[in-house]
Design an enzyme around this catalytic site. Sequence first.
Site, PDB file in Angstrom:
ATOM      1  N   GLU A  26      -8.520   0.371  -2.742  1.00 25.94           N
ATOM      2  CA  GLU A  26      -9.491   0.282  -1.461  1.00 25.94           C
ATOM      3  C   GLU A  26     -10.375   1.486  -1.834  1.00 25.94           C
ATOM      4  O   GLU A  26     -10.109   2.777  -1.891  1.00 25.94           O
ATOM      5  CB  GLU A  26      -8.716   0.780  -0.225  1.00 25.94           C
ATOM      6  CG  GLU A  26      -7.693  -0.826   0.017  1.00 25.94           C
ATOM      7  CD  GLU A  26      -6.749  -0.416   1.387  1.00 25.94           C
ATOM      8  OE1 GLU A  26      -6.847   0.850   1.869  1.00 25.94           O
ATOM      9  OE2 GLU A  26      -5.874  -1.126   1.797  1.00 25.94           O
ATOM     10  N   HIS A  45      -5.530   3.762  -1.508  1.00 26.40           N
ATOM     11  CA  HIS A  45      -6.910   3.867  -0.967  1.00 26.40           C
ATOM     12  C   HIS A  45      -7.411   5.378  -1.540  1.00 26.40           C
ATOM     13  O   HIS A  45      -6.915   6.402  -1.007  1.00 26.40           O
ATOM     14  CB  HIS A  45      -6.992   3.871   0.524  1.00 26.40           C
ATOM     15  CG  HIS A  45      -8.174   4.316   1.111  1.00 26.40           C
ATOM     16  ND1 HIS A  45      -8.193   3.895   2.611  1.00 26.40           N
ATOM     17  CD2 HIS A  45      -9.365   4.350   0.866  1.00 26.40           C
ATOM     18  CE1 HIS A  45      -9.519   3.947   2.738  1.00 26.40           C
ATOM     19  NE2 HIS A  45     -10.171   4.510   1.974  1.00 26.40           N
ATOM     20  N   THR A  69      -8.112   3.252   8.419  1.00 32.15           N
ATOM     21  CA  THR A  69      -9.669   2.548   8.585  1.00 32.15           C
ATOM     22  C   THR A  69      -9.562   1.748   9.982  1.00 32.15           C
ATOM     23  O   THR A  69      -8.668   1.014  10.400  1.00 32.15           O
ATOM     24  CB  THR A  69      -9.487   1.580   7.568  1.00 32.15           C
ATOM     25  OG1 THR A  69      -8.898   1.977   6.161  1.00 32.15           O
ATOM     26  CG2 THR A  69     -10.818   0.845   7.169  1.00 32.15           C
ATOM     27  N   HIS A  82       0.994   6.300   1.661  1.00 30.96           N
ATOM     28  CA  HIS A  82       1.892   7.411   2.403  1.00 30.96           C
ATOM     29  C   HIS A  82       2.956   7.831   1.490  1.00 30.96           C
ATOM     30  O   HIS A  82       3.614   8.755   1.822  1.00 30.96           O
ATOM     31  CB  HIS A  82       2.333   6.885   3.766  1.00 30.96           C
ATOM     32  CG  HIS A  82       1.388   6.452   4.444  1.00 30.96           C
ATOM     33  ND1 HIS A  82      -0.091   7.311   4.760  1.00 30.96           N
ATOM     34  CD2 HIS A  82       0.892   5.246   5.214  1.00 30.96           C
ATOM     35  CE1 HIS A  82      -0.861   6.877   5.479  1.00 30.96           C
ATOM     36  NE2 HIS A  82      -0.344   5.460   6.003  1.00 30.96           N
ATOM     37  N   HIS A 112      -3.758  -4.570   7.509  1.00 27.40           N
ATOM     38  CA  HIS A 112      -3.848  -3.498   8.446  1.00 27.40           C
ATOM     39  C   HIS A 112      -2.763  -3.855   9.689  1.00 27.40           C
ATOM     40  O   HIS A 112      -3.198  -4.753  10.482  1.00 27.40           O
ATOM     41  CB  HIS A 112      -5.357  -3.159   9.017  1.00 27.40           C
ATOM     42  CG  HIS A 112      -5.360  -1.872   9.295  1.00 27.40           C
ATOM     43  ND1 HIS A 112      -5.104  -1.299  10.617  1.00 27.40           N
ATOM     44  CD2 HIS A 112      -5.906  -0.827   8.607  1.00 27.40           C
ATOM     45  CE1 HIS A 112      -5.275  -0.195  10.389  1.00 27.40           C
ATOM     46  NE2 HIS A 112      -5.901   0.357   9.329  1.00 27.40           N
ATOM     47  N   GLU A 152     -10.907  -9.486   2.817  1.00 31.51           N
ATOM     48  CA  GLU A 152      -9.453  -9.356   3.594  1.00 31.51           C
ATOM     49  C   GLU A 152      -9.831  -8.985   5.014  1.00 31.51           C
ATOM     50  O   GLU A 152     -10.796  -8.195   5.396  1.00 31.51           O
ATOM     51  CB  GLU A 152      -8.812  -7.898   2.883  1.00 31.51           C
ATOM     52  CG  GLU A 152      -7.770  -7.382   3.520  1.00 31.51           C
ATOM     53  CD  GLU A 152      -6.891  -6.316   3.096  1.00 31.51           C
ATOM     54  OE1 GLU A 152      -6.997  -6.213   1.549  1.00 31.51           O
ATOM     55  OE2 GLU A 152      -6.393  -5.529   3.754  1.00 31.51           O
ATOM     56  N   ARG A 186      -7.344  12.666   0.932  1.00 29.13           N
ATOM     57  CA  ARG A 186      -5.950  13.200   1.685  1.00 29.13           C
ATOM     58  C   ARG A 186      -4.786  12.646   1.072  1.00 29.13           C
ATOM     59  O   ARG A 186      -3.728  13.405   1.785  1.00 29.13           O
ATOM     60  CB  ARG A 186      -6.457  12.779   3.221  1.00 29.13           C
ATOM     61  CG  ARG A 186      -6.218  11.479   3.453  1.00 29.13           C
ATOM     62  CD  ARG A 186      -6.109  10.987   5.207  1.00 29.13           C
ATOM     63  NE  ARG A 186      -7.304  11.241   5.528  1.00 29.13           N
ATOM     64  CZ  ARG A 186      -7.811  10.597   7.027  1.00 29.13           C
ATOM     65  NH1 ARG A 186      -6.800   9.738   7.290  1.00 29.13           N
ATOM     66  NH2 ARG A 186      -9.002  10.861   7.082  1.00 29.13           N
ATOM     67  N   ARG A 218      -9.650   8.041  -0.993  1.00 28.98           N
ATOM     68  CA  ARG A 218     -10.453   8.220   0.166  1.00 28.98           C
ATOM     69  C   ARG A 218     -11.242   9.322  -0.111  1.00 28.98           C
ATOM     70  O   ARG A 218     -11.133  10.073  -0.945  1.00 28.98           O
ATOM     71  CB  ARG A 218      -9.804   8.746   1.589  1.00 28.98           C
ATOM     72  CG  ARG A 218      -8.955   7.855   2.147  1.00 28.98           C
ATOM     73  CD  ARG A 218      -8.371   8.354   3.530  1.00 28.98           C
ATOM     74  NE  ARG A 218      -9.358   8.564   4.642  1.00 28.98           N
ATOM     75  CZ  ARG A 218      -9.678   7.678   5.274  1.00 28.98           C
ATOM     76  NH1 ARG A 218      -8.820   6.534   5.492  1.00 28.98           N
ATOM     77  NH2 ARG A 218     -10.696   7.984   6.331  1.00 28.98           N
ATOM     78  N   ASN A 237       1.141  -1.147  -0.101  1.00 31.66           N
ATOM     79  CA  ASN A 237       0.060   0.003   0.023  1.00 31.66           C
ATOM     80  C   ASN A 237       0.808   1.203  -0.104  1.00 31.66           C
ATOM     81  O   ASN A 237       1.615   1.318   0.887  1.00 31.66           O
ATOM     82  CB  ASN A 237      -0.801  -0.185   1.337  1.00 31.66           C
ATOM     83  CG  ASN A 237      -1.987   1.227   1.465  1.00 31.66           C
ATOM     84  OD1 ASN A 237      -1.437   2.308   1.071  1.00 31.66           O
ATOM     85  ND2 ASN A 237      -3.035   0.978   1.614  1.00 31.66           N
TER      86      ASN A 237
HETATM   87  N1  PXP Z   1      -5.799  -3.206   4.084  1.00 30.56           N
HETATM   88  C1  PXP Z   1      -6.788  -2.203   4.069  1.00 30.56           C
HETATM   89  C2  PXP Z   1      -8.024  -2.372   3.629  1.00 30.56           C
HETATM   90  C3  PXP Z   1      -6.686  -0.925   4.626  1.00 30.56           C
HETATM   91  O1  PXP Z   1      -7.439   0.155   4.939  1.00 30.56           O
HETATM   92  C4  PXP Z   1      -5.052  -0.467   4.996  1.00 30.56           C
HETATM   93  C5  PXP Z   1      -4.788   0.997   5.365  1.00 30.56           C
HETATM   94  O2  PXP Z   1      -4.888   1.810   4.221  1.00 30.56           O
HETATM   95  C6  PXP Z   1      -4.207  -1.605   4.753  1.00 30.56           C
HETATM   96  C7  PXP Z   1      -4.544  -2.549   4.400  1.00 30.56           C
HETATM   97  C8  PXP Z   1      -2.682  -1.378   5.090  1.00 30.56           C
HETATM   98  O3  PXP Z   1      -2.771  -1.076   6.424  1.00 30.56           O
HETATM   99  P1  PXP Z   1      -1.173  -0.572   7.083  1.00 30.56           P
HETATM  100  O4  PXP Z   1      -0.763   0.638   6.455  1.00 30.56           O
HETATM  101  O5  PXP Z   1      -1.388  -0.523   8.573  1.00 30.56           O
HETATM  102  O6  PXP Z   1      -0.108  -1.782   6.666  1.00 30.56           O
END
Ligand code: PXP
Length: 248
Positions: free
Chosen positions: A70, A43, A101, A10, A196, A151, A49, A45, A7
Amino acid sequence: MLKLGVNIDHIATIRQARKENFPSVVEAAALCEKAGAQGITVHLREDRRHIQDRDIYDLRKSIRTKLNLEMAAEDEIINIAVDAKPDFVCLVPEKRQELTTEGGLNVLGSQKKFAMAVEKLKRAGIKVSMFIDPDIEQVEACSKISADCIELHTGKYAAAYKNFGKNSKEFQDEFGDIINASNRAIAKGLILNAGHGLDYDNIEEICKIEKMNEFNIGFSIIARAVFCGLEQAVSEMKELMAKYSQLG
Ligand code: PXP
């Protein structure tokens, strides 16, 4: 083989902090893929953001693996997904004020709404995943509405690992819920993913779950990349996953 989806939200968080055109999410995705990531997750959003609409189209064109989007099951975003055609959509709950999330979807409580979203996305040729807490009834509801994947939300698993350690009852209870939900998902023919809060320490136990398809990991990889670079951070996670999944 257990897959890693990275992901890269960031990377866009850093870019948006100055509203610059760098660091590039396209370049970040390419480096993740070079280091062995089997998918790229972003994601979109509702408050935009970090990831912007344009990023989805740019990534769709550039990435060589799978694009996983996402998003909330809201019309505006569903229409963007139908147009941009990611390989996967992962439906997630979304609150404006949250840092990230929080908690999984209540699919059981809103089956009709989610069934409609799943149908629309699947009709566009997109595979649909549901982000849920490790709860057997929620798994059943995802199967009923014909989702392709689930997931499992590993936030509580990660918190229990950090706060109590892997030998604690707290952690073993959370892990037990994940194992039970995973078994039910496999029995129902759902593709099993998780994510997550997963990091270089807590990844050890969950890698041992047989039939796990993919982890989606963001924050811990991007945070490590600040010091060692993105390719190195992705490679290290892949090496740990390969090592621990053999112990399952
Ligand atoms: N899976 C989902 C559905 C999420 O919303 C997120 C956070 O955006 C992640 C995975 C990744 O989580 P993390 O950034 O804590 O690894």
